[in-house]
Motif scaffolding. Sequence first.
Motif, PDB file in Angstrom:
ATOM      1  N   GLY A  64      34.660  37.981  48.054  1.00 47.32           N
ATOM      2  CA  GLY A  64      34.680  36.757  48.167  1.00 47.32           C
ATOM      3  C   GLY A  64      35.279  36.340  47.358  1.00 47.32           C
ATOM      4  N   GLU A  65      35.167  36.804  45.926  1.00 45.64           N
ATOM      5  CA  GLU A  65      34.718  35.925  44.508  1.00 45.64           C
ATOM      6  C   GLU A  65      36.178  35.926  44.040  1.00 45.64           C
ATOM      7  OE1 GLU A  65      31.845  35.293  41.803  1.00 45.64           O
ATOM      8  OE2 GLU A  65      31.210  37.427  41.935  1.00 45.64           O
ATOM      9  N   PHE A  66      36.658  34.310  43.179  1.00 44.62           N
ATOM     10  CA  PHE A  66      37.804  34.647  43.241  1.00 44.62           C
ATOM     11  C   PHE A  66      37.565  34.075  41.589  1.00 44.62           C
ATOM     12  CE2 PHE A  66      41.761  31.058  43.123  1.00 44.62           C
ATOM     13  CZ  PHE A  66      42.990  31.959  42.477  1.00 44.62           C
ATOM     14  N   VAL A  67      37.359  35.254  40.699  1.00 43.05           N
ATOM     15  CA  VAL A  67      37.305  34.931  38.324  1.00 43.05           C
ATOM     16  C   VAL A  67      38.752  34.596  38.159  1.00 43.05           C
ATOM     17  CG1 VAL A  67      36.443  36.625  37.586  1.00 43.05           C
ATOM     18  CG2 VAL A  67      35.516  36.714  39.772  1.00 43.05           C
ATOM     19  N   ALA A  68      38.870  34.138  37.085  1.00 41.26           N
ATOM     20  CA  ALA A  68      40.209  34.227  36.083  1.00 41.26           C
ATOM     21  C   ALA A  68      39.159  35.129  34.894  1.00 41.26           C
ATOM     22  CB  ALA A  68      40.262  32.603  36.176  1.00 41.26           C
TER      23      ALA A  68
ATOM     24  N   VAL B 289      39.952  37.567  44.903  1.00 42.82           N
ATOM     25  CA  VAL B 289      41.352  37.610  43.463  1.00 42.82           C
ATOM     26  C   VAL B 289      40.527  38.262  42.013  1.00 42.82           C
ATOM     27  CG1 VAL B 289      43.151  36.439  42.852  1.00 42.82           C
ATOM     28  CG2 VAL B 289      42.384  36.117  45.460  1.00 42.82           C
ATOM     29  N   ILE B 290      40.532  38.520  41.023  1.00 44.11           N
ATOM     30  CA  ILE B 290      40.971  38.278  39.704  1.00 44.11           C
ATOM     31  C   ILE B 290      41.900  38.429  39.212  1.00 44.11           C
ATOM     32  CG2 ILE B 290      39.652  39.736  37.698  1.00 44.11           C
ATOM     33  CD1 ILE B 290      38.294  41.917  39.752  1.00 44.11           C
ATOM     34  N   LEU B 291      42.267  37.437  38.446  1.00 46.77           N
ATOM     35  CA  LEU B 291      43.550  37.196  37.564  1.00 46.77           C
ATOM     36  C   LEU B 291      43.102  36.110  36.537  1.00 46.77           C
ATOM     37  CD1 LEU B 291      45.525  33.672  40.170  1.00 46.77           C
ATOM     38  CD2 LEU B 291      44.605  33.464  37.189  1.00 46.77           C
ATOM     39  N   VAL B 292      44.131  36.880  35.683  1.00 49.68           N
ATOM     40  CA  VAL B 292      44.174  37.331  34.215  1.00 49.68           C
ATOM     41  C   VAL B 292      45.465  35.451  34.088  1.00 49.68           C
ATOM     42  CG1 VAL B 292      45.024  38.208  32.131  1.00 49.68           C
ATOM     43  CG2 VAL B 292      44.000  39.004  33.723  1.00 49.68           C
TER      44      VAL B 292
END
Length: 240
Positions: free
Chosen positions: A37-41, A201-204
């Motif tokens: 459930g984390e959203f990591v940039a 979600v992991i987003l670069v």
Amino acid sequence: MSAAALIDVAGITKDYVTPGGVDVPVLHGIDLAIRRGEFVAIMGQSGSGKSTLMNILGCLDSPTAGRYVLTGNDVSALRDGQLAAVRNKTIGFVFQGFNLLKRMTALDNVALPLAYAGVSKREARRRARAQLERIGLGEFAGRLPNQLSGGQQQRVAIARALVMEPALVLADEPTGNLDTQTSNEIIDIFVKLNREQHMTVILVTHEPDIAARADRLVRLKDGVITYDGPAATGPSGARA
Ligand SMILES: Nc1ncnc2c1ncn2[C@@H]1O[C@H](COP(=O)(O)OP(=O)(O)OP(=O)(O)O)[C@@H](O)[C@H]1O
Ligand SMILES: [Mg+2]
């Protein structure tokens, strides 16, 4: 590791070996735990190792050393075939260049992961169509990628990433080829997936405004993590 950890990475290193046999160390010992459930940039200069890390997290590549536990399973030492199976089942990957198959319709592109997983063609198409409709592209199902705008192509790629109902979505500069307005629309999709469906979600990204929409920011520099904390606030936040 906490019970809810989706990703647990410890001491990961990655060395590439050039065709000339030269060892290129790129990641120098990455420790990272990410909960469901984390959203990591992830941010960092070009060449800092973001894509290298994403490819390992996404089971597209293996680390040189270190341990990677994904959904409770140690995937560090899996061979290519086993890694591909984990990837197809657990991970949705979205790339900067969309990576759609040019000769296939939007519908068939989205259905592809289901075909790999052995789902019947009819059922795969049904689920792919539902996924395209959910993302607002139902009427474009029959189009080839080159008959779609960049933003539409990226939405097809997102639908393809979601069709297996993965535990985790990884996006490597998903807005890198898009204008600002279209980028915002694409990021809205990821934010909504995270907030409403609790998708991890992991987003670069290179864009501070995009990174600031995540909950958590990880900064990479020369293959090490230099910041891991809140995305939007503080002296090292995304807009710092
Ligand atoms: N297959 C490879 N063989 C050798 N070196 C590689 C290979 N792939 C990447 N590298 C090197 O590893 C380093 C990190 O590359 P990576 O693609 O992870 O950077 P990045 O942070 O994603 O950069 P960008 O923001 O430009 O996408 C770079 O110095 C790159 O040249
Ligand atoms: Mg990259």
